[in-house]
Scaffold this active site. Structure first.
Site, mmCIF file in Angstrom:
data_model
loop_
_atom_site.group_PDB
_atom_site.id
_atom_site.type_symbol
_atom_site.label_atom_id
_atom_site.label_comp_id
_atom_site.label_asym_id
_atom_site.label_seq_id
_atom_site.Cartn_x
_atom_site.Cartn_y
_atom_site.Cartn_z
ATOM 1 C CG HIS A 1 11.808 -1.951 4.058
ATOM 2 N ND1 HIS A 1 9.565 -1.518 3.312
ATOM 3 C CD2 HIS A 1 11.888 -3.079 4.656
ATOM 4 C CE1 HIS A 1 9.825 -2.956 4.716
ATOM 5 N NE2 HIS A 1 10.433 -4.407 4.616
ATOM 6 C CG ASN B 1 8.020 -2.101 -0.219
ATOM 7 O OD1 ASN B 1 8.012 -2.201 0.925
ATOM 8 N ND2 ASN B 1 8.929 -1.026 -0.560
ATOM 9 N NE ARG C 1 10.488 6.561 7.617
ATOM 10 C CZ ARG C 1 10.548 5.946 6.565
ATOM 11 N NH1 ARG C 1 9.740 5.150 5.944
ATOM 12 N NH2 ARG C 1 8.643 6.858 6.280
ATOM 13 C CE1 TYR D 1 9.666 5.516 1.701
ATOM 14 C CE2 TYR D 1 8.040 7.664 2.174
ATOM 15 C CZ TYR D 1 8.441 6.046 2.422
ATOM 16 O OH TYR D 1 7.724 5.489 3.708
ATOM 17 C CD GLU E 1 10.010 -7.038 5.023
ATOM 18 O OE1 GLU E 1 9.638 -7.706 4.963
ATOM 19 O OE2 GLU E 1 10.885 -6.206 5.939
ATOM 20 N NE ARG F 1 4.140 7.201 0.880
ATOM 21 C CZ ARG F 1 4.393 5.825 1.229
ATOM 22 N NH1 ARG F 1 4.671 4.272 0.909
ATOM 23 N NH2 ARG F 1 4.319 5.805 2.883
ATOM 24 N N PRO G 1 0.799 -1.062 0.086
ATOM 25 C CG PRO G 1 -0.386 -1.362 1.835
ATOM 26 C CD PRO G 1 0.579 -2.178 0.854
ATOM 27 C CG ASN G 2 -0.182 4.558 1.586
ATOM 28 O OD1 ASN G 2 -1.555 4.821 0.885
ATOM 29 N ND2 ASN G 2 -0.155 3.858 2.296
ATOM 30 C CB ALA H 1 2.675 0.494 6.671
HETATM 31 C C1 DQA Z 1 8.696 1.385 3.158
HETATM 32 C C2 DQA Z 1 9.034 1.654 4.714
HETATM 33 C C3 DQA Z 1 7.342 1.343 4.971
HETATM 34 O O1 DQA Z 1 7.744 1.769 7.227
HETATM 35 C C4 DQA Z 1 6.603 2.557 4.682
HETATM 36 O O2 DQA Z 1 4.895 2.435 5.538
HETATM 37 C C5 DQA Z 1 6.249 2.373 3.284
HETATM 38 C C6 DQA Z 1 7.240 2.166 2.787
HETATM 39 C C7 DQA Z 1 9.416 1.997 2.367
HETATM 40 O O3 DQA Z 1 9.993 0.826 1.478
HETATM 41 O O4 DQA Z 1 10.780 2.145 2.855
HETATM 42 O O5 DQA Z 1 5.189 2.793 3.031
HETATM 43 O O6 DQA Z 1 7.905 -0.074 2.728
#
Ligand code: DQA
Length: 149
Positions: free
Chosen positions: A100, A74, A107, A23, A98, A18, A10-11, A77
Site C-alpha cells: 500500500h 495492491n 487511517r 497519496y 501486498e 485523488r 481500483p482507483n 479498497a
Molecule cells: C491503498 C489503500 C486503500 O485503503 C485504498 O482504498 C486505496 C489505496 C494504498 O495504496 O494506500 O485505493 O491501497
C-alpha cells in the site's frame, strides 16, 4: 532472469488527482516509471497492470501464477473486503507481497483490516511508491536466482 508482476487495483489509475493529502501528486505512470527503472537495474523482468475490476484481478492472479516467480499486489479498497481475491491469493503457488502507498493502519477504521494480507507472505505499507520497491527487494530475497538452487 527473475520474473515479477505487479497488480494494481481500483482507483489507482486516478493517482495524481485523488486525495493528494494521502497519496501526493505522483501519477501511476510516474510510479511505474520509477519501479521499472529500479527493476531494470536489478535485472528483473517486470509486468505491471492496473484494473478497476475484481474479476480481472482474480484472472490475473491465476494467470500470473504459472508465468512468474512472484508478484506484488495492491488490491486498493478490495484489500478490506474481497474474500474472492483472498481466496485466489491462497490458491497461488508463488510468493505474493501486498503493498500500500499509504499506511493503512493510521487511517479510517475500515482500512485497518486487510482480508487479503493473511493470504500473502507479508505486507508493506506507508512508503509511497517505495513500498513497491521494498516489495521487489523482498521478493528477490525470497526467490532463489538461477544457479543458486
Ligand atoms: C491503498 C489503500 C486503500 O485503503 C485504498 O482504498 C486505496 C489505496 C494504498 O495504496 O494506500 O485505493 O491501497
Amino acid at each position: 532472469m527473475l520474473k515479477i508482476g505487479i497488480i494494481n487495483g481500483p482507483n489507482l489509475n486516478m493517482l495524481g488527482k485523488r486525495d493528494q493529502k494521502i497519496y501526493g501528486n505522483i501519477t501511476l505512470k510516474e510510479i511505474n516509471r520509477k519501479i521499472k527503472s529500479f527493476a531494470e537495474k536489478e535485472g528483473i523482468e517486470l509486468t505491471i497492470m492496473q484494473t478497476n475490476f475484481e474479476g480481472e484481478i482474480v484472472e490475473s492472479i491465476q494467470k500470473l501464477s504459472s508465468q512468474l516467480d512472484g508478484f506484488i499486489i495492491n488490491p486498493a479498497a478490495y484489500t478490506h473486503y474481497s474474500y474472492v481475491i483472498a481466496d485466489a491469493l491462497r490458491d497461488c503457488p508463488i510468493p505474493v507481497i501486498e503493498v500500500h502507498l499509504s499506511n493503512i493502519l493510521s487511517r479510517e477504521d475500515f482500512r485497518r483490516k486487510s482480508v487479503t494480507a493473511p493470504a500473502c507472505i507479508g505486507q508493506i505499507a506507508g512508503f509511497g511508491y517505495q513500498s513497491y520497491i521494498l516489495a521487489i527487494r523482498a521478493l528477490c530475497s525470497l526467490v532463489p536466482s538461477e544457479g543458486e538452487g
